[in-house]
Design a protein around this motif. Structure first.
Motif, PDB file in Angstrom:
ATOM      1  N   UNK A 162      -6.142 -24.699 -24.411  1.00  0.00           N
ATOM      2  CA  UNK A 162      -6.613 -25.988 -24.914  1.00  0.00           C
ATOM      3  C   UNK A 162      -5.410 -26.843 -25.292  1.00  0.00           C
ATOM      4  N   UNK A 163      -5.396 -28.077 -24.825  1.00  0.00           N
ATOM      5  CA  UNK A 163      -4.203 -28.922 -24.947  1.00  0.00           C
ATOM      6  C   UNK A 163      -3.855 -29.290 -26.389  1.00  0.00           C
ATOM      7  N   UNK A 164      -4.846 -29.396 -27.266  1.00  0.00           N
ATOM      8  CA  UNK A 164      -4.561 -29.860 -28.622  1.00  0.00           C
ATOM      9  C   UNK A 164      -3.892 -28.813 -29.499  1.00  0.00           C
ATOM     10  N   UNK A 165      -4.307 -27.562 -29.386  1.00  0.00           N
ATOM     11  CA  UNK A 165      -3.712 -26.536 -30.257  1.00  0.00           C
ATOM     12  C   UNK A 165      -2.912 -25.481 -29.499  1.00  0.00           C
ATOM     13  N   UNK A 166      -2.872 -25.612 -28.170  1.00  0.00           N
ATOM     14  CA  UNK A 166      -2.113 -24.684 -27.311  1.00  0.00           C
ATOM     15  C   UNK A 166      -2.576 -23.232 -27.447  1.00  0.00           C
TER      16      UNK A 166
END
Length: 144
Positions: free
Chosen positions: A24-28
């Protein structure tokens, strides 16, 4: 999944509804998902099954899902807030962030109001609407 996800093989031969784990791009962080669409430039549209959000993910961040991860029941149920509309003067992110802040204020209870066409719920903390503050601030509007 956070330890083993990045070491899984890249997803081979993606197709619609193929199970995967994706970063997930927001929290890696890595989460279970499935492919909704293979896109140009080595990207995929992925839905995260335990949260319901969807994003475009580089193919390098989409991996095979281990068999034992498939067997775990889905941890989220898609639903909508009953008779609530979002104020269009706020961005989606602003509204989601404000709602998340409200939901962190206590134990949340979901009352199912309607089941069709979508699962419609009220979210309560101490028998009060958990997002009443957002209604008071006019970020959300109650629909009659």
């Amino acid at each position: 999944m956070q330890i083993e996800g990045p070491h899984q093989p890249l997803l081979q031969h993606p197709y619609k509804y193929k199970a995967c784990c994706a970063m997930y791009s927001l929290d890696k962080k890595w989460y279970r998902g499935f492919v909704l669409q293979y896109l140009p430039y080595d990207k995929m549209l992925v839905e995260y099954v335990d949260y319901g959000n969807v994003e475009v993910v580089p193919a390098s961040c989409v991996r095979e899902l281990r068999e034992e991860w498939i067997d775990v029941e889905v941890q989220g149920i898609p639903c909508i807030l009953h008779d609530v509309a979002m104020n269009e003067n706020y961005t989606y992110k602003e509204l989601v962030d404000a709602l998340e802040d409200c939901l962190e204020e206590g134990t949340v209870k979901a009352n199912i109001i309607e089941r069709k066409p979508d699962l419609s719920v009220e979210l309560l903390i101490n028998e009060r609407l958990a997002y009443q503050k957002l209604i008071d601030l006019r970020m959300f509007t109650l629909i009659d």
